[in-house]
Design an enzyme around this catalytic site. Sequence first.
Site, PDB file in Angstrom:
ATOM      1  N   TRP A  76      89.492  26.866  84.682  1.00  0.00           N
ATOM      2  CA  TRP A  76      88.947  27.531  83.501  1.00  0.00           C
ATOM      3  C   TRP A  76      88.755  28.970  83.936  1.00  0.00           C
ATOM      4  O   TRP A  76      87.912  29.258  84.785  1.00  0.00           O
ATOM      5  CB  TRP A  76      87.627  26.883  83.091  1.00  0.00           C
ATOM      6  CG  TRP A  76      87.089  27.423  81.803  1.00  0.00           C
ATOM      7  CD1 TRP A  76      87.397  26.975  80.546  1.00  0.00           C
ATOM      8  CD2 TRP A  76      86.155  28.494  81.625  1.00  0.00           C
ATOM      9  NE1 TRP A  76      86.725  27.709  79.607  1.00  0.00           N
ATOM     10  CE2 TRP A  76      85.951  28.656  80.235  1.00  0.00           C
ATOM     11  CE3 TRP A  76      85.479  29.335  82.488  1.00  0.00           C
ATOM     12  CZ2 TRP A  76      85.102  29.611  79.700  1.00  0.00           C
ATOM     13  CZ3 TRP A  76      84.626  30.303  81.956  1.00  0.00           C
ATOM     14  CH2 TRP A  76      84.446  30.421  80.573  1.00  0.00           C
ATOM     15  N   ASN A 102      85.452  26.589  92.672  1.00  0.00           N
ATOM     16  CA  ASN A 102      84.842  26.418  91.350  1.00  0.00           C
ATOM     17  C   ASN A 102      83.572  27.248  91.325  1.00  0.00           C
ATOM     18  O   ASN A 102      82.698  27.046  92.158  1.00  0.00           O
ATOM     19  CB  ASN A 102      84.520  24.927  91.121  1.00  0.00           C
ATOM     20  CG  ASN A 102      83.692  24.691  89.878  1.00  0.00           C
ATOM     21  OD1 ASN A 102      83.715  25.489  88.952  1.00  0.00           O
ATOM     22  ND2 ASN A 102      82.956  23.596  89.857  1.00  0.00           N
ATOM     23  N   LYS A 491      80.390  20.884  65.852  1.00  0.00           N
ATOM     24  CA  LYS A 491      81.523  19.985  66.078  1.00  0.00           C
ATOM     25  C   LYS A 491      82.769  20.523  65.391  1.00  0.00           C
ATOM     26  O   LYS A 491      83.843  20.565  65.956  1.00  0.00           O
ATOM     27  CB  LYS A 491      81.261  18.573  65.529  1.00  0.00           C
ATOM     28  CG  LYS A 491      80.386  17.635  66.300  1.00  0.00           C
ATOM     29  CD  LYS A 491      80.888  17.224  67.650  1.00  0.00           C
ATOM     30  CE  LYS A 491      80.492  18.223  68.693  1.00  0.00           C
ATOM     31  NZ  LYS A 491      79.346  17.940  69.507  1.00  0.00           N
ATOM     32  N   GLU A 494      84.125  23.910  67.009  1.00  0.00           N
ATOM     33  CA  GLU A 494      84.677  23.859  68.365  1.00  0.00           C
ATOM     34  C   GLU A 494      86.012  23.132  68.439  1.00  0.00           C
ATOM     35  O   GLU A 494      86.831  23.446  69.293  1.00  0.00           O
ATOM     36  CB  GLU A 494      83.683  23.282  69.379  1.00  0.00           C
ATOM     37  CG  GLU A 494      83.408  21.816  69.250  1.00  0.00           C
ATOM     38  CD  GLU A 494      82.418  21.305  70.285  1.00  0.00           C
ATOM     39  OE1 GLU A 494      82.454  21.757  71.432  1.00  0.00           O
ATOM     40  OE2 GLU A 494      81.600  20.441  69.945  1.00  0.00           O
ATOM     41  N   LYS A 609      84.244  21.266  79.542  1.00  0.00           N
ATOM     42  CA  LYS A 609      83.171  20.300  79.321  1.00  0.00           C
ATOM     43  C   LYS A 609      81.901  20.664  80.084  1.00  0.00           C
ATOM     44  O   LYS A 609      80.802  20.476  79.601  1.00  0.00           O
ATOM     45  CB  LYS A 609      83.675  18.932  79.756  1.00  0.00           C
ATOM     46  CG  LYS A 609      82.687  17.818  79.555  1.00  0.00           C
ATOM     47  CD  LYS A 609      82.940  17.082  78.284  1.00  0.00           C
ATOM     48  CE  LYS A 609      81.874  16.083  77.960  1.00  0.00           C
ATOM     49  NZ  LYS A 609      81.572  16.102  76.527  1.00  0.00           N
TER      50      LYS A 609
HETATM   51  C1  F6R Z   1      79.558  20.615  72.331  1.00  0.00           C
HETATM   52  C2  F6R Z   1      79.198  20.442  73.727  1.00  0.00           C
HETATM   53  C3  F6R Z   1      78.446  21.541  74.397  1.00  0.00           C
HETATM   54  C4  F6R Z   1      77.455  20.957  75.420  1.00  0.00           C
HETATM   55  C5  F6R Z   1      76.788  22.093  76.209  1.00  0.00           C
HETATM   56  C6  F6R Z   1      75.775  21.568  77.191  1.00  0.00           C
HETATM   57  O1  F6R Z   1      80.228  19.501  71.845  1.00  0.00           O
HETATM   58  O2  F6R Z   1      79.520  19.478  74.338  1.00  0.00           O
HETATM   59  O3  F6R Z   1      77.792  22.360  73.473  1.00  0.00           O
HETATM   60  O4  F6R Z   1      76.505  20.202  74.744  1.00  0.00           O
HETATM   61  O5  F6R Z   1      77.773  22.813  76.906  1.00  0.00           O
HETATM   62  O6  F6R Z   1      76.352  20.744  78.136  1.00  0.00           O
HETATM   63  P1  F6R Z   1      75.485  19.736  78.981  1.00  0.00           P
HETATM   64  O7  F6R Z   1      74.925  18.740  78.031  1.00  0.00           O
HETATM   65  O8  F6R Z   1      76.442  19.123  79.942  1.00  0.00           O
HETATM   66  O9  F6R Z   1      74.415  20.541  79.638  1.00  0.00           O
END
Ligand code: F6R
Length: 614
Positions: A76, A102, A491, A494, A609
């Site tokens: 990324w 990373n 949702k 994105e 993600k």
């Molecule tokens: C949207 C999504 C992101 C995560 C955010 C936090 O669908 O998945 O907005 O919710 O990047 O990620 P976590 O929960 O892993 O801290």
Amino acid sequence: MCGIIGYIGYRDAIPVLVNGLEKLEYRGYDSAGIACLPHQKERFFVIKEKGKLSALKEKLGDFSVEAHLGIGHTRWATHGEPSRVNAHPHIDAAGKIALVHNGIIENYATLKNILQKKGMRFLSQTDTEVGANLIGLHYHKTPKLFDAVQRAVSELHGFFSLVLFTKEDPETLIAYKRSNPLVIGLGQRENFIASDVTALLPYTREVIYLEDEDLAVITAKEVSIYSLKTRSWVKRRSSTVNWDVAQAQKQGFPHFMLKEMYEQPDVLKTILNKRIQKNGEIFFDTLSKKFQTQLKNIERVSMISCGTAYHAGLVGSIAIEKYAKISCRTQVSSEFRYGDSLLNKKDLVVLITQSGETADTLAALREAKAKGAATLAIVNVVGSTIAREADAVIYTHAGPEIGVASTKAYTAQLATLLLLAFYMAKIRRTIADADFKKLIKEIKKIPQHCAKILKEIKKFETCAQKHYTRRNFLYLGRGCNYPTALEGALKLKEISYAHAHGYAAGEMKHGPIALIDHEQPVICIASNSFTIDKMISNIQEIRARDGIVIAIGTEGHRELEKMADDFFSVPAVPEILSPILTVIPLQFFAYKIAVLNGRDVDQPRNLAKSVTVE
Ligand code: F6R
């Protein structure tokens, strides 16, 4: 952000690395690459390609290379555009070290300047190549790569992890972690390292989570870990991962996102079975007696998280105030970490995160701890950094979530936070027994309600078909479904790239009403609530201005059904539980619109993600 994999052992390294990268691709898909040391050869085999892993796989098809040691990376992009030359692995200027990375090396520009003055040439625009060359420089002075890495990382600023090897020692992989996750997979006559456990599951369930400032020396036979914090060799306990390999596969679904949406009833069932005892009491196995006492005595709560998890926090916060009667605020992690929060030991800070690795949430956790607050992590990924660093953790048990757009992890967070609120109400004696029992009885029915919604969800497809070419959508909700409006809009934007805006319905007249026309669908979350009449008035106002109304309401609400251009119903439940149900049609709506627009649902552009850089 960015996925790392490394292998050393008796197997053919390339298929292991490619399989691992498949599992890690959700972390970034701007480019992919592999470096390995072909058997009895003195030169690296390096192959990289811009774009998704499929491009690399296609290129690999022409080669046959036997190697038992190698590293791989899926990127990324942070420093330097997505391109083949910027793809990892990077080789140092002397051609001796191959490295994947990373995170971000913050002082890369200064270091690059220094190295260039020493005559070093750089091929890429990445901070990673600076890291490789700095290690290379030290390696030139010391015969041991381990020592070279140790010296180099002391000069590197920022948060990152590295995996590397030198062609001069085909028996050893070196790994270093500072904040960004690395997990070692333990095998028989082979060992693995990856950014997360999903890449390891086909080979082993015995893992060691590296801690910050760990420098690991990995051979096929053993793993040794040196802590740069304590300046000593350390023993890190291994743990067994009980995630199911099948859960990390599509199992016949066209996309992970769709599969994960359909997993929601089972995930919710698992959570409720784990948390609600036979006697109807709520139990969190991971909360110590001491922490339970702290929960009884705290005076304020803060919910800190990002994106979808932030929306879960908004619902959790409403539930805590309503039932546990404690003042609770919600903030996005990136704002919290740079704000002047007035926390002290009477505060509870709840960090909500699917990955357990989000950089801003991790920084917020450290800030909260430094101020003496009690910290509780609500996390999906077992063993992740936030889960390990918080004072206490409650796992959400959603299983691996691979689709970049969060679905089952969100409803799992909602269920867990609601149970936490009811639990706190119980131990603080702010809820009547009868009310508590009623909530428990109702929440236990949620998995079956969810299953019913998913059974009927196809009805909603025609609505998506009607509107999939539109570029603007407005989502409105009130109370605990205002976060649902935010989540529905997130949702959609994105994964479909349409503009979607979530708003508190009561705020409509303060601005967004100007947007209402016959072109922009307005998705109104209007399930049963003590504010339903207000919501109906909002809908009337939209209709009076020729707006398109898509309503999510409670079964049997004829008036709403008649009023809306499209209506999708959810079963009747106490209002506080409704966000778990109302979000499901919105997930499906976003999914369908994205598919109809030919979008890459599981890997939407520019996203990753796990957001491990700020
Ligand atoms: C949207 C999504 C992101 C995560 C955010 C936090 O669908 O998945 O907005 O919710 O990047 O990620 P976590 O929960 O892993 O801290």
